[in-house]
Design an enzyme around this catalytic site. Structure first.
Site, PDB file in Angstrom:
ATOM      1  N   ARG C  40     -23.701  49.687 -46.381  1.00 26.44           N
ATOM      2  CA  ARG C  40     -23.853  48.205 -46.389  1.00 26.44           C
ATOM      3  C   ARG C  40     -23.714  47.855 -45.169  1.00 26.44           C
ATOM      4  O   ARG C  40     -24.339  46.618 -44.787  1.00 26.44           O
ATOM      5  CB  ARG C  40     -22.989  47.489 -47.344  1.00 26.44           C
ATOM      6  CG  ARG C  40     -23.505  46.374 -47.975  1.00 26.44           C
ATOM      7  CD  ARG C  40     -22.630  46.014 -49.299  1.00 26.44           C
ATOM      8  NE  ARG C  40     -21.264  46.249 -49.029  1.00 26.44           N
ATOM      9  CZ  ARG C  40     -20.338  45.621 -48.423  1.00 26.44           C
ATOM     10  NH1 ARG C  40     -20.818  44.718 -47.859  1.00 26.44           N
ATOM     11  NH2 ARG C  40     -19.031  45.934 -48.369  1.00 26.44           N
ATOM     12  N   ARG C 111      -1.279  62.250 -46.878  1.00 26.10           N
ATOM     13  CA  ARG C 111       0.045  62.131 -46.393  1.00 26.10           C
ATOM     14  C   ARG C 111       1.102  63.202 -46.951  1.00 26.10           C
ATOM     15  O   ARG C 111       1.989  63.738 -46.162  1.00 26.10           O
ATOM     16  CB  ARG C 111       0.755  60.725 -46.964  1.00 26.10           C
ATOM     17  CG  ARG C 111      -0.061  59.657 -46.309  1.00 26.10           C
ATOM     18  CD  ARG C 111       0.590  58.227 -46.860  1.00 26.10           C
ATOM     19  NE  ARG C 111      -0.026  57.124 -46.335  1.00 26.10           N
ATOM     20  CZ  ARG C 111      -0.217  56.049 -47.153  1.00 26.10           C
ATOM     21  NH1 ARG C 111       0.467  55.964 -48.170  1.00 26.10           N
ATOM     22  NH2 ARG C 111      -0.893  54.914 -46.719  1.00 26.10           N
ATOM     23  N   CYS C 150       2.658  50.902 -46.439  1.00 28.42           N
ATOM     24  CA  CYS C 150       3.129  49.951 -45.825  1.00 28.42           C
ATOM     25  C   CYS C 150       4.666  49.581 -46.363  1.00 28.42           C
ATOM     26  O   CYS C 150       5.624  49.523 -45.454  1.00 28.42           O
ATOM     27  CB  CYS C 150       2.606  48.609 -46.033  1.00 28.42           C
ATOM     28  SG  CYS C 150       1.897  48.387 -47.741  1.00 28.42           S
ATOM     29  N   HIS C 242       5.701  42.209 -45.977  1.00 30.38           N
ATOM     30  CA  HIS C 242       6.526  42.448 -47.357  1.00 30.38           C
ATOM     31  C   HIS C 242       8.121  42.179 -47.183  1.00 30.38           C
ATOM     32  O   HIS C 242       8.667  42.617 -46.169  1.00 30.38           O
ATOM     33  CB  HIS C 242       6.322  44.040 -47.419  1.00 30.38           C
ATOM     34  CG  HIS C 242       4.874  44.398 -47.783  1.00 30.38           C
ATOM     35  ND1 HIS C 242       4.015  43.386 -48.449  1.00 30.38           N
ATOM     36  CD2 HIS C 242       4.368  45.642 -48.106  1.00 30.38           C
ATOM     37  CE1 HIS C 242       3.006  44.083 -48.594  1.00 30.38           C
ATOM     38  NE2 HIS C 242       3.109  45.435 -48.550  1.00 30.38           N
TER      39      HIS C 242
END
Lengths: 343, 343, 343, 343
Positions: C40, C111, C150, C242
């Site tokens: 896109r 990961r 995170c 956070h």
């Protein structure tokens, strides 16, 4: 009322669809007989298809009901309430009208068509006269009636009693709740600690719909009034409840007290409609009211609150955008239709 | 600049006081020599007196500085920046002016006095001419100059280039950030998921201050312009950045493109003032800008953003209320004073 | 550094992609040579493809750059930073590694693979030793290295100095910002005035990734440590940053003061990495800090803030989730790779 | 019930005071006979003294009632509900008890006194046995009974059914609504887009009150249970409803399904108390529930919601902090007193 009128909801799983279910549950005249939604939902029970996100509980009688496709042959109802997005409303609502359903639509697709009534019962109930014309024109057994955009409704109820003073100009700045864009319409990243100074096509809707609503229906067409409307629309971090700052220019230059009295005296005479709140306009004299979080639910969310009436004339209007400004508006229209023998 | 001008901050611990410290730290012309605050704070180090609540870090050179009382005899400075609440500004600022200080005040107490300049450098720098008159009238060695209320400043910078079109009428609806009321001015219970449709005395300030700012100073008094201003002020759940929906009526009926060009061409000619942003007006063509969270800090928070210029003429103005609309405005005024040799 | 390393960003238009651009602009070692995004966006200039939503301004050198498809043959770079959603990362990242690129990925897809380093430079830089094994196993000229989720990163930096006390148990309750889900990941209707007590797969990630990060790499495999981790993850109405409430059980029962001192003494020795903040851990003694809005940007958003160290041992850790917890973490990994001669 | 019990509210104008009025209006057993508040309010009608800030409407029967001073000689009641701040509760509540009133207090001042019952009806109704001892000790005709802090109540109702598994350790991280601090307790500047990781004395309250509540009353004193409680308390941008992430260590290591069943089976047997909700614990199986905005009002705000029961055992508890956690808790206590013949 021995037998209740069968009601379907089109687009039953979305933000306005859920408000329709809330409004129709335990309704004295209507009973929900069909819940229709997109392919993705059809075939599931409502409980499984919808992510119920109101703080009222999902009504038990709706939980296990099967969701059907948005298809006239699958819907069992006398009247269908449409909470469809305007793109699909454009093609689907005529199919229902042709198949004989009364369609009470909250979608914008047909609001500005010449032969489709755009009605707010407190403002222009006589526009329903357009229905027969519509059925003739289009060879439909059923018909479509529409209610305006949420921002327009909240403003127009407050403008109605100002017509007596020769209303000629309206400037309105809105502060609109996020629910107006649907459950996923406004991302949190875009609105927390922020204002969006733009809502696509909203200003045009407020301007055009207001003129049609205040127009005179002479039996065959609507004559627009000589009123200039200029709107500026903004999204704010509020869940429900649109707040509007309105400047109303009037030939007679009424005082704020004249306007306050006109608001208090406003009586649209619809007492026999179940969704009509005790007062269509609730007048606040406290300097810091109305406020959306505190006042949106007055009159079961069907009242329009007005306050801070000042020289100018300036004032604040506030209403619940997905009830008074959407689902409740369509239901009130259907109640008016029933009372007039059109259901 | 060999030697820097000694600057004091009155009311140094509050929301605007902290912005003054931010604006004056590493300033090329000024150095902070005195931090004054209420009895409760005086005698403590600034770090202990103030609860630093900006997301910039408290500057090291300020941390250990002793806070002094708001008393001319305790303050060592050439110019004092006043972030005092208007009640105490009323009595304290004249004491400083009498004692010979230049007082650049953000408080409202003296803004509308006949012999006190109310100045925005981009708009009416010549009003500083009033200072000598003030000193004569009041037998002061020093003087007071003021900047307008935050909402007024953000609007007035955008109105200035419209004067050329014969500006005659302004309607403005504000959506104001909570920081405008100070750190503890708006409780979370009153504003989360809500709008407050009222800010005490704010509408009067916007109306009166705008007329004074746009008035012609003929050397002895200000002749108000023939412009009608009508304001509606609202508090929204935004931390910093006031958004304003403005309707500007003009004799010449310029097109939106005329207005856009006038905004782009606007050059107040203050390049040598350190706090002057590159563009006093930043023009946005994107339909959904400016937005307070994203755009308030443009030009180090000193620019006024304008956008959504539509027929009407309607547009949006947005600026940082405690920088452009408060501390930064006072500092810019002091920079202008210095440039004119009045410090 | 005469010549800068060519860097590409995969998924350059999203929330983390924009943070990559911010981190790489004016970087002393890297220069952005390719911006890749979905079909896109490809073919447009970055300015037209992306809706820049950070409060920093879109860098001029990026504005006009053409966006290319996420295809190794279209990307010109030595290292590519991946902000891809895990579904597309799964297939795309190996294509880049095979084609010889160093892939520094923020995606979760690889990961937990046995031969893919999951690295936080302050914690387990030696795990990079796995790269050769990976290249052998997979016949790749390039390779993939990953950084954790995170929430894991912010916690793990604070856990590292606690290993010396015999860390054996961790309970952690997170209060996570909405940006962690991407620009459109959390609708405003779902989070204003609300908490979502669930983030899909987040708890599993925190638990599994922590064990891998703290595991011992013996040259061929990672031996998990004997630590029990139990996580409860929650979304809160915060934009960035956070906050984590952590209970750390340790064999040696250190006092809060012991822990505070260990945090203060923590020195991972990475001074020569440009993105390394002055202090990897910033220790707060004020009882009400750290707070996300005020403290997330310390160390250019790369520090982890710790505070409220209490008996238990309980404490608060806080970091910027899309900088320290995402884009900045990948860039720091690439800096470490470069320093070790692997770029 | 022929005659209703006369009820007074002390501190009737504040956040909890307004919830008392809400809870007592149309109560089957109680009628509001006195509203007492500070000097500033006394002498005014309630409507003029209080700024009603609930989204329910101010009850008509309360509007015109005169507010009296917080003085036993001015209050006409059998039972007084205390929403006083702890500082004034400390001196005032004994005056009322001495004057013969039953004092059902939400204040913290006397909760931890040896002869004052700290009671949650679902948890430790037998602790009311302490009343006679209190009257003897203090020579009072009346008495004081207390309910715990809001965070404690919401947790303790969920811990009660876990005692059967040998509860020995509790870690709890709270995400608390701003209403817990009173109408003006948390400024918007401090909490919008933010988390405050500290609530003064809250953690101590949760730890100490939990032990007293779960202690065994042997007729003369309370023997603390052998349970370790560790709490971390945080303020979030939520209006009403505290969310708590709880880890419960138990000797018997029950499975999540065991715990779920224990929650479902929990029946404190208080059916005849009017404020008792149908289910004291409402169990959610949806992964993303309970949520404060949607679920706080279940059971008229008197239920505690539990969900996300996972290995660990970890789960979420959620309740309305000013109803279940404050005013409603005191009213439920008074209902229990009445049922036991002590009013």
């Amino acid at each position: 009322m021995a037998e209740r009128i069968k009601a379907g909801v089109l687009g039953a799983t979305g933000a306005v669809g859920q408000r329709f279910i809330e409004a129709l549950t335990d309704h004295p005249w209507f009973e929900i007989t069909s819940l229709a939604a997109s392919e993705r939902s059809a075939g599931k029970t409502y409980e499984n298809a919808a992510n119920w996100r109101l703080d009222s509980q999902l009504p038990d009688e709706v939980k296990g009901k099967d969701v059907v496709p948005v298809d006239p042959s699958k819907v069992d109802a006398d009247v269908v309430f449409s909470a469809l997005p305007s793109s699909s409303a454009k093609t689907v609502e005529p199919e229902f009208a042709e198949a004989g359903f009364a369609v009470a639509s909250n979608a914008s697709s047909y609001r500005m068509e010449d032969d489709v009534p755009l009605v707010v019962p407190e403002v222009n109930p006589d526009h329903l006269g357009m229905i027969e014309q519509q059925q003739d024109n289009r060879n439909w057994d059923g018909y479509i009636i529409t209610n305006p955009n949420c921002s327009t409704i909240i403003m127009i109820v407050s403008l109605k009693p100002l017509l007596q003073f020769g209303l000629n100009n309206v400037n309105v700045a809105t502060m609109q709740a996020v629910s107006g864009a649907g459950f996923d319409g406004v991302s949190s990243m875009s609105i927390i600690d922020n204002i969006l100074p733009y809502i696509k096509t909203e200003e045009e809707k407020m301007e055009n719909e207001t003129l049609k609503l205040l127009g005179e229906f002479n039996g065959s067409e609507i004559l627009n009034p000589d009123i200039h409307v200029s709107s500026s629309c903004h999204r704010v971090p509020v869940l429900d409840g649109h707040t509007e700052a309105i400047w109303a220019g009037m030939d007679d230059n009424p005082t704020p007290e004249d306007v306050r009295q006109a608001f208090l005296d406003f009586d649209p005479g619809l007492e026999d409609l179940p969704s009509k709140p005790e007062n269509s306009l609730v007048v606040w004299d406290e300097p810091d009211r109305p406020q959306p979080r505190l006042d949106k639910n007055i009159g079961n969310g069907m009242a329009v609150n007005v306050g801070r009436i000042r020289e100018g004339i300036r004032y604040i209007a506030l209403g619940h955008n997905t009830i008074r400004g959407a689902a409740g508006a369509s239901v009130l229209n259907a109640e008016l239709l029933h009372k007039k023998g059109k259901l």
